[in-house]
Design an enzyme around this catalytic site. Structure first.
Site, PDB file in Angstrom:
ATOM      1  N   ASP A 151      -4.318   0.527  -9.357  1.00  0.00           N
ATOM      2  CA  ASP A 151      -5.754   0.288  -9.509  1.00  0.00           C
ATOM      3  C   ASP A 151      -6.114   0.010 -10.961  1.00  0.00           C
ATOM      4  O   ASP A 151      -6.878  -0.906 -11.283  1.00  0.00           O
ATOM      5  CB  ASP A 151      -6.547   1.495  -9.007  1.00  0.00           C
ATOM      6  CG  ASP A 151      -6.339   1.756  -7.529  1.00  0.00           C
ATOM      7  OD1 ASP A 151      -5.722   0.909  -6.854  1.00  0.00           O
ATOM      8  OD2 ASP A 151      -6.783   2.813  -7.048  1.00  0.00           O
ATOM      9  N   SER A 179     -13.502   2.192  -7.470  1.00  0.00           N
ATOM     10  CA  SER A 179     -14.641   2.419  -8.350  1.00  0.00           C
ATOM     11  C   SER A 179     -14.271   3.373  -9.478  1.00  0.00           C
ATOM     12  O   SER A 179     -14.757   3.231 -10.614  1.00  0.00           O
ATOM     13  CB  SER A 179     -15.834   2.969  -7.560  1.00  0.00           C
ATOM     14  OG  SER A 179     -15.484   4.170  -6.883  1.00  0.00           O
ATOM     15  N   GLU A 216       0.837  -1.202   0.000  1.00  0.00           N
ATOM     16  CA  GLU A 216       0.000   0.000   0.000  1.00  0.00           C
ATOM     17  C   GLU A 216       0.871   1.252   0.000  1.00  0.00           C
ATOM     18  O   GLU A 216       1.848   1.338   0.744  1.00  0.00           O
ATOM     19  CB  GLU A 216      -0.893   0.005   1.243  1.00  0.00           C
ATOM     20  CG  GLU A 216      -2.267   0.564   1.007  1.00  0.00           C
ATOM     21  CD  GLU A 216      -3.111  -0.322   0.099  1.00  0.00           C
ATOM     22  OE1 GLU A 216      -3.347   0.093  -1.059  1.00  0.00           O
ATOM     23  OE2 GLU A 216      -3.533  -1.397   0.535  1.00  0.00           O
ATOM     24  N   LEU A 221     -12.167   0.569  -3.055  1.00  0.00           N
ATOM     25  CA  LEU A 221     -12.162  -0.595  -3.945  1.00  0.00           C
ATOM     26  C   LEU A 221     -12.027  -0.203  -5.411  1.00  0.00           C
ATOM     27  O   LEU A 221     -12.299  -0.986  -6.313  1.00  0.00           O
ATOM     28  CB  LEU A 221     -13.439  -1.426  -3.726  1.00  0.00           C
ATOM     29  CG  LEU A 221     -13.654  -1.901  -2.281  1.00  0.00           C
ATOM     30  CD1 LEU A 221     -14.982  -2.631  -2.151  1.00  0.00           C
ATOM     31  CD2 LEU A 221     -12.498  -2.790  -1.813  1.00  0.00           C
ATOM     32  N   GLU A 231      -6.779  10.071 -14.529  1.00  0.00           N
ATOM     33  CA  GLU A 231      -7.078  10.381 -13.126  1.00  0.00           C
ATOM     34  C   GLU A 231      -6.090  11.401 -12.566  1.00  0.00           C
ATOM     35  O   GLU A 231      -6.463  12.297 -11.812  1.00  0.00           O
ATOM     36  CB  GLU A 231      -7.081   9.108 -12.285  1.00  0.00           C
ATOM     37  CG  GLU A 231      -7.504   9.368 -10.860  1.00  0.00           C
ATOM     38  CD  GLU A 231      -8.269   8.234 -10.218  1.00  0.00           C
ATOM     39  OE1 GLU A 231      -8.489   8.301  -9.003  1.00  0.00           O
ATOM     40  OE2 GLU A 231      -8.665   7.284 -10.927  1.00  0.00           O
ATOM     41  N   TYR A 275      -3.417  12.029   1.150  1.00  0.00           N
ATOM     42  CA  TYR A 275      -2.750  11.173   0.165  1.00  0.00           C
ATOM     43  C   TYR A 275      -1.662  11.963  -0.544  1.00  0.00           C
ATOM     44  O   TYR A 275      -0.514  11.515  -0.664  1.00  0.00           O
ATOM     45  CB  TYR A 275      -3.780  10.642  -0.837  1.00  0.00           C
ATOM     46  CG  TYR A 275      -3.229   9.702  -1.883  1.00  0.00           C
ATOM     47  CD1 TYR A 275      -3.334   8.321  -1.723  1.00  0.00           C
ATOM     48  CD2 TYR A 275      -2.607  10.192  -3.027  1.00  0.00           C
ATOM     49  CE1 TYR A 275      -2.828   7.456  -2.677  1.00  0.00           C
ATOM     50  CE2 TYR A 275      -2.089   9.336  -3.989  1.00  0.00           C
ATOM     51  CZ  TYR A 275      -2.212   7.965  -3.810  1.00  0.00           C
ATOM     52  OH  TYR A 275      -1.693   7.117  -4.756  1.00  0.00           O
ATOM     53  N   ASP A 311       2.956   2.016  -4.920  1.00  0.00           N
ATOM     54  CA  ASP A 311       2.943   2.053  -6.390  1.00  0.00           C
ATOM     55  C   ASP A 311       3.509   3.356  -6.947  1.00  0.00           C
ATOM     56  O   ASP A 311       4.177   3.354  -7.971  1.00  0.00           O
ATOM     57  CB  ASP A 311       1.555   1.748  -6.965  1.00  0.00           C
ATOM     58  CG  ASP A 311       0.453   2.694  -6.519  1.00  0.00           C
ATOM     59  OD1 ASP A 311       0.656   3.458  -5.549  1.00  0.00           O
ATOM     60  OD2 ASP A 311      -0.626   2.658  -7.135  1.00  0.00           O
TER      61      ASP A 311
END
Length: 384
Positions: free
Chosen positions: A174, A129, A35, A127, A162, A226, A38
């Site tokens: 993701d 989306s 986690e 998750l 994104e 983040y 990446d």
């Protein structure tokens, strides 16, 4: 197509007056381990969920992009492909629009499209989306316009949508999971060069189950925190004289940490380097057929996310603690944190009792009941 997928095609025809040229699906994901690694060129190990974003799509040649979602109140959003601009607002529509923008910016001749979307990926649960929306749009347009991007290319383009259009500085995990996953496997991904290996992950065969606990909470702190942690990781890499934290060897971690003066940066570096090592340990355990031993690695990873990266919250910690007290093999938060979901590795025979214990703990704490379901490794993006 199943009934729900056929309904998407029928809704498209009702909206736009003609049947779609095709219907595609792309899944959400859970990340087993790795986690915040990446965007540091590190290792991750996600798997696709059975929950998908489904898109019915047809080409247009007049420069018009029309998008509609069955999941959001409101009509069709109409945009000109020549006028798409990053961070121009638009809520959910920014995800498919960002893909069209990124395709055109890369020189691909996308001349417009009609898109109707419906998703079963829980939003706000960590998750992915948003990645499912991006990847399903990109896969459909890649096929319809004959772009020949390939799955890693699609993932990178969806990530760019994104990052640069929506404005979220996510890594590529993701989108790679959604685009490249294989049923019955986890995806061991090296984000430095996008090389990957499909790792067999049939827990039922070993009498195990992986549960997802969606806490149904999302704290507003998330997005800015983040970005702050990403900046802190980059500051750590600069201070250590490496391009990314991937280059810091786990065996030298104590010595490297001693070179860092700022406590928050030091703790971020400690998490990233140790979590890369946890991915490598998990791979070794799965390759040796010892999936049960992955449990303590998950719990160790949660402690690092909670204490070093400080991206957990009371609800996530409660889910992990309650599951482990009830006999789970291990548990950790998954995704960006500050809410969202926990994964729990558990003996199949104990799955129901562990789930009940987590539900009871939430009830006793006066919290909304969590949504709990098994994570079944599912196929990546595909035409239906």
């Amino acid at each position: 197509m199943n009934v729900a997928e056929q309904k998407v095609a029928e809704q498209f025809e009702a909206l736009y007056g003609a049947a779609p040229e095709g219907v595609w699906a792309a899944p959400g994901r859970v990340n087993l381990i790795g986690e915040y690694t990446d965007f540091n060129d590190g290792f991750v190990m996600p798997l696709a969920l059975p929950h998908t974003a489904v898109a019915a799509v047809s080409r247009r040649t007049d420069g018009v992009l029309r998008v509609h979602s069955a999941d959001v109140d409101g009509g069709v959003v109409q945009l000109g492909v020549d006028a798409l601009e990053p961070l121009s607002g638009g809520g959910w529509a920014a995800y498919p629009a960002g893909v069209v923008w990124a395709l055109r910016e890369a020189g691909h001749p996308v001349t417009g499209a009609d898109v109707h979307l419906a998703s079963t990926v829980p939003t706000g649960a960590g998750l992915s989306s948003s990645a499912a929306l991006e990847v399903v749009t990109a896969v459909a347009l890649d096929e319809l316009f004959g772009l020949g991007l390939g799955r890693p290319g699609i993932a990178v383009l969806a990530q760019r949508a994104e990052n640069a259009f929506v404005g979220v500085p996510c890594g590529v995990m993701d989108q790679m999971a959604s685009a490249c996953a294989v049923e019955g496997h986890a995806l061991f991904l090296d984000t430095r060069d996008l090389s990957y290996r499909q790792v067999p992950f049939d827990l039922a065969e070993q009498g195990l189950r992986l549960l997802v606990v969606d806490t149904r909470v999302k704290h507003a702190l998330g997005d800015g925190a983040y970005a702050e942690r990403r900046a802190g990781c980059e500051a750590g890499a600069r201070a250590l004289g490496v391009r990314t934290l991937r280059e810091v060897p786990y065996a030298r971690l104590p010595e490297e940490l001693a070179r860092l003066s700022e406590e928050s940066v030091r703790s971020y570096v400690r998490h990233v380097v140790s979590d890369n090592h946890r991915v490598e340990r998990t791979i070794a355990l799965l390759d040796s057929g010892d999936a049960r031993a992955v449990g303590p690695v998950l719990t160790e990873g949660h402690a690092s996310l909670r204490d070093d990266l400080r991206v957990s919250c009371a609800e996530l910690d409660l889910a992990v603690e309650a599951a482990n007290r009830a006999g789970a093999l291990g548990a950790r938060m998954t995704g960006g944190g500050f809410g969202g979901s926990v994964i729990v590795l558990v003996e199949e025979r104990a799955a129901d009792s562990v789930a009940a214990a987590v539900e009871k703990a939430f009830a006793e704490a006066g919290l909304t009941a969590p949504r709990i379901f098994p994570a079944v490794p599912s196929p990546g993006a595909r035409r239906l």
